[in-house]
Motif scaffolding. Sequence first.
Motif, PDB file in Angstrom:
ATOM      1  N   VAL A 381       0.841  -1.205   0.000  1.00 14.33           N
ATOM      2  CA  VAL A 381       0.000   0.000   0.000  1.00 14.33           C
ATOM      3  C   VAL A 381       0.872   1.250   0.000  1.00 14.33           C
ATOM      4  CG1 VAL A 381      -1.636   1.359   1.362  1.00 14.33           C
ATOM      5  CG2 VAL A 381      -1.989  -1.095   1.092  1.00 14.33           C
ATOM      6  N   THR A 382       1.896   1.253   0.850  1.00 12.35           N
ATOM      7  CA  THR A 382       2.804   2.405   0.935  1.00 12.35           C
ATOM      8  C   THR A 382       3.496   2.665  -0.396  1.00 12.35           C
ATOM      9  OG1 THR A 382       3.192   2.033   3.292  1.00 12.35           O
ATOM     10  CG2 THR A 382       4.843   3.327   2.114  1.00 12.35           C
ATOM     11  N   LYS A 383       3.952   1.595  -1.044  1.00 16.99           N
ATOM     12  CA  LYS A 383       4.676   1.752  -2.302  1.00 16.99           C
ATOM     13  C   LYS A 383       3.750   2.209  -3.429  1.00 16.99           C
ATOM     14  CE  LYS A 383       8.551  -1.275  -1.256  1.00 16.99           C
ATOM     15  NZ  LYS A 383       9.224  -2.578  -1.449  1.00 16.99           N
ATOM     16  N   LEU A 384       2.511   1.761  -3.439  1.00 12.98           N
ATOM     17  CA  LEU A 384       1.553   2.214  -4.451  1.00 12.98           C
ATOM     18  C   LEU A 384       1.323   3.717  -4.334  1.00 12.98           C
ATOM     19  CD1 LEU A 384      -0.660   1.835  -6.610  1.00 12.98           C
ATOM     20  CD2 LEU A 384      -2.232   1.230  -4.746  1.00 12.98           C
ATOM     21  N   LYS A 385       1.079   4.191  -3.119  1.00  9.38           N
ATOM     22  CA  LYS A 385       0.827   5.613  -2.914  1.00  9.38           C
ATOM     23  C   LYS A 385       2.056   6.459  -3.269  1.00  9.38           C
ATOM     24  CE  LYS A 385      -2.670   5.034   0.709  1.00  9.38           C
ATOM     25  NZ  LYS A 385      -2.992   5.213   2.155  1.00  9.38           N
ATOM     26  N   ALA A 386       3.233   5.988  -2.857  1.00 10.98           N
ATOM     27  CA  ALA A 386       4.474   6.736  -3.144  1.00 10.98           C
ATOM     28  C   ALA A 386       4.742   6.786  -4.638  1.00 10.98           C
ATOM     29  CB  ALA A 386       5.646   6.084  -2.417  1.00 10.98           C
ATOM     30  N   HIS A 387       4.460   5.688  -5.339  1.00 12.29           N
ATOM     31  CA  HIS A 387       4.669   5.620  -6.790  1.00 12.29           C
ATOM     32  C   HIS A 387       3.833   6.680  -7.494  1.00 12.29           C
ATOM     33  CE1 HIS A 387       5.116   3.549 -10.746  1.00 12.29           C
ATOM     34  NE2 HIS A 387       3.888   4.039 -10.928  1.00 12.29           N
ATOM     35  N   LEU A 388       2.556   6.781  -7.130  1.00  7.57           N
ATOM     36  CA  LEU A 388       1.667   7.744  -7.770  1.00  7.57           C
ATOM     37  C   LEU A 388       2.081   9.174  -7.434  1.00  7.57           C
ATOM     38  CD1 LEU A 388      -1.743   5.932  -7.177  1.00  7.57           C
ATOM     39  CD2 LEU A 388      -0.599   6.256  -9.383  1.00  7.57           C
ATOM     40  N   ALA A 389       2.432   9.418  -6.174  1.00  4.62           N
ATOM     41  CA  ALA A 389       2.824  10.764  -5.751  1.00  4.62           C
ATOM     42  C   ALA A 389       4.081  11.227  -6.481  1.00  4.62           C
ATOM     43  CB  ALA A 389       3.047  10.794  -4.240  1.00  4.62           C
ATOM     44  N   LYS A 390       5.039  10.334  -6.627  1.00  3.43           N
ATOM     45  CA  LYS A 390       6.304  10.668  -7.295  1.00  3.43           C
ATOM     46  C   LYS A 390       6.072  11.134  -8.725  1.00  3.43           C
ATOM     47  CE  LYS A 390      10.785   8.610  -8.499  1.00  3.43           C
ATOM     48  NZ  LYS A 390      11.615   7.374  -8.416  1.00  3.43           N
ATOM     49  N   ARG A 391       5.016  10.656  -9.364  1.00  3.69           N
ATOM     50  CA  ARG A 391       4.720  10.992 -10.756  1.00  3.69           C
ATOM     51  C   ARG A 391       3.673  12.094 -10.896  1.00  3.69           C
ATOM     52  NH1 ARG A 391       6.833   6.482  -9.939  1.00  3.69           N
ATOM     53  NH2 ARG A 391       8.153   5.417 -11.476  1.00  3.69           N
ATOM     54  N   GLY A 392       3.412  12.756  -9.781  1.00  3.96           N
ATOM     55  CA  GLY A 392       2.505  13.895  -9.830  1.00  3.96           C
ATOM     56  C   GLY A 392       1.039  13.552  -9.741  1.00  3.96           C
ATOM     57  N   PHE A 393       0.722  12.349  -9.293  1.00  7.20           N
ATOM     58  CA  PHE A 393      -0.674  11.932  -9.214  1.00  7.20           C
ATOM     59  C   PHE A 393      -1.180  11.880  -7.765  1.00  7.20           C
ATOM     60  CE2 PHE A 393       0.674   9.883 -13.261  1.00  7.20           C
ATOM     61  CZ  PHE A 393      -0.258  10.488 -14.106  1.00  7.20           C
ATOM     62  N   SER A 394      -0.720  12.827  -6.937  1.00  4.57           N
ATOM     63  CA  SER A 394      -1.150  12.839  -5.535  1.00  4.57           C
ATOM     64  C   SER A 394      -2.647  13.071  -5.389  1.00  4.57           C
ATOM     65  CB  SER A 394      -0.392  13.917  -4.763  1.00  4.57           C
ATOM     66  OG  SER A 394       0.988  13.631  -4.737  1.00  4.57           O
ATOM     67  N   ASP A 395      -3.262  13.656  -6.405  1.00  2.73           N
ATOM     68  CA  ASP A 395      -4.697  13.922  -6.344  1.00  2.73           C
ATOM     69  C   ASP A 395      -5.530  12.660  -6.564  1.00  2.73           C
ATOM     70  OD1 ASP A 395      -5.561  13.982  -9.555  1.00  2.73           O
ATOM     71  OD2 ASP A 395      -3.498  14.612  -9.152  1.00  2.73           O
ATOM     72  N   ILE A 396      -4.927  11.618  -7.104  1.00  3.75           N
ATOM     73  CA  ILE A 396      -5.662  10.358  -7.295  1.00  3.75           C
ATOM     74  C   ILE A 396      -5.898   9.735  -5.932  1.00  3.75           C
ATOM     75  CG2 ILE A 396      -5.625   8.050  -8.310  1.00  3.75           C
ATOM     76  CD1 ILE A 396      -5.741  10.053 -10.484  1.00  3.75           C
ATOM     77  N   GLU A 397      -7.158   9.581  -5.562  1.00  4.12           N
ATOM     78  CA  GLU A 397      -7.487   8.974  -4.270  1.00  4.12           C
ATOM     79  C   GLU A 397      -7.179   7.479  -4.300  1.00  4.12           C
ATOM     80  OE1 GLU A 397     -11.209  10.376  -2.173  1.00  4.12           O
ATOM     81  OE2 GLU A 397     -11.630  11.028  -4.227  1.00  4.12           O
ATOM     82  N   VAL A 398      -6.492   7.011  -3.279  1.00  5.76           N
ATOM     83  CA  VAL A 398      -6.202   5.588  -3.127  1.00  5.76           C
ATOM     84  C   VAL A 398      -7.047   5.085  -1.952  1.00  5.76           C
ATOM     85  CG1 VAL A 398      -4.435   3.847  -2.708  1.00  5.76           C
ATOM     86  CG2 VAL A 398      -3.866   5.919  -4.016  1.00  5.76           C
ATOM     87  N   VAL A 399      -8.129   4.390  -2.272  1.00  4.02           N
ATOM     88  CA  VAL A 399      -9.059   3.920  -1.242  1.00  4.02           C
ATOM     89  C   VAL A 399      -8.866   2.420  -1.060  1.00  4.02           C
ATOM     90  CG1 VAL A 399     -11.460   3.755  -0.520  1.00  4.02           C
ATOM     91  CG2 VAL A 399     -10.695   5.726  -1.881  1.00  4.02           C
ATOM     92  N   VAL A 400      -8.217   2.029   0.017  1.00  4.37           N
ATOM     93  CA  VAL A 400      -7.964   0.612   0.300  1.00  4.37           C
ATOM     94  C   VAL A 400      -9.139   0.059   1.100  1.00  4.37           C
ATOM     95  CG1 VAL A 400      -6.393  -1.054   1.334  1.00  4.37           C
ATOM     96  CG2 VAL A 400      -5.484   1.030   0.283  1.00  4.37           C
ATOM     97  N   SER A 401      -9.837  -0.914   0.525  1.00  4.39           N
ATOM     98  CA  SER A 401     -11.044  -1.424   1.185  1.00  4.39           C
ATOM     99  C   SER A 401     -10.815  -2.730   1.944  1.00  4.39           C
ATOM    100  CB  SER A 401     -12.160  -1.623   0.152  1.00  4.39           C
ATOM    101  OG  SER A 401     -11.726  -2.437  -0.918  1.00  4.39           O
ATOM    102  N   GLY A 402      -9.673  -3.363   1.752  1.00  4.17           N
ATOM    103  CA  GLY A 402      -9.401  -4.596   2.483  1.00  4.17           C
ATOM    104  C   GLY A 402      -8.174  -5.295   1.933  1.00  4.17           C
ATOM    105  N   GLY A 403      -7.792  -6.387   2.604  1.00  3.50           N
ATOM    106  CA  GLY A 403      -6.663  -7.175   2.124  1.00  3.50           C
ATOM    107  C   GLY A 403      -5.806  -7.702   3.249  1.00  3.50           C
TER     108      GLY A 403
END
Length: 504
Positions: A381-403
């Motif tokens: 989860v941490t790496k997914l969010k960091a990957h998107l932020a690094k590429r300028g996609f911090s506005d994309i909501e990452v909603v983790v519903s389970g796992g």
Amino acid sequence: MHSHRIVRGAVSALLVASALQGLSPAAAKPPAPVVAAIQADEAAAVKRLQQWIALPTIANMGVNHAEGAAHMRQLALDAGFQQGEVIKTAGVPAVFATLDAGAPTTLGVYFMYDVKHYDPKEWNSPPLEARLVDRPGEGKAIVGRGAVNQKGPETAFLAAVKAFKDSGTKLPVNLVLVAEGEEEIGSPNFPQALASPAVQAALGKAAGVFIPGASQSSTGSVSTELGAKGVIEVQLISSGEKWGRGPNKDVHSSLMASVDNPAWRLVKALNTLVEDDGFTPAIDGYFENVRPLTAREKQIIAEEVAAGDEADIKKSLGIRTWAKDENFLTSSIRLAQRPTVNIQGLVSGYTGPGGKTVLPGRAEAKMDLRLVPNMTYDEAVTKLKAHLAKRGFSDIEVVVSGGYSPTEVAEDSVMIRAAQATLNGAGIENTLSARAAGSWPGVMFTGAPLKLPALGFGAGRGGGAHAPNEWFLVDSTNPKVAGMAEQSEIYADFLYEVAKAAAK
């Protein structure tokens, strides 16, 4: 969830019948009275399954949360569990039940009582009617949502337990049942139920945990899995409101020349998550902690491939080739070794018939990430969010519903030895599998603090999990594939093998 297993009878007449059908006439376990009780209860067990299918619990839609838990508790009590309670969580309730047989060995049993949602228009038979239908060359099957995943196998197991009660036979093991109603959304609140002191104390005495399953191949072979991939259920959401660009509602598509489109932004963000081949994960650091397959695991995969029917598997999946046109062995190694980044569905703008000229204000990708040892849920989860932020996609909501993280079980563990002994004793062709490509929350048992061996096990056959026309075979015409009563017999036999393996 999600996973191939058959049986011997115990009374002499049943042994003869079993031998004629290709089943092993090995020494009787379970005892004759238990087998007789299973046979006498078969029609009633089918009815119980039909009634259970008629009451779907759907976690993400608020359907029958309380009713499903109450029904699950009553099923356990009716089968012979001495106590059962509903445990409240922040989401769908769980159920905890125990059966004390005065045995030296205790077995943990995991159930899920929730199901995936469904669209009746896509079904040939109404999904909640659980009709008995003929499957040419296979026998009679129940068609309904949850039939094979997992209510059919679970009903067969409960019928085995009930047969001990009905016949006045003492079980060879004590049982601790934990059942949840959120498996289909990644078990987000199940840890709360497991954290209950009473549950922890009961499971702490167990030799291992298993989930009933029904995944015999069409030839009757069984694969016993030494673990399963972990999973993360996640939604990525692009919106004009969060982005600060594009509309905050659907507008006319003619504005595409001068207004930013949140749907295209989501597409561009998604495209960074995989390589150009369309399926190799490209999340920064995703492979950092992936444990390579051992030589033994590769040997197990090769043995499983050699025993398998590639053409039959492709036919059942509706595919012609494996990715990259790889051969069956190479693709099977990839399946066990590789974590994944999958798009389940895309939702944006107008999705009805024909077209409608809109520019969407919002777009959502429903996704799942499968994890292999030694990846963890939190890490991914941490790496997914960091990957998107690094590429300028911090506005994309990452909603983790389970796992949850991956599950592993040792080849020499009590549970694997008991499973193999049961299958071998019944003369069932079986192999090991290095890892299930699907997921179940076994890590909640194999991980701290319990650290118990856990696996999926059972006989029987079915298909269509998560899809229209899901089915579960209850009366098999194939002598190598178990019907429902035979499945119950093998579960009863499994209890004896667990007791025997734990005593060594």
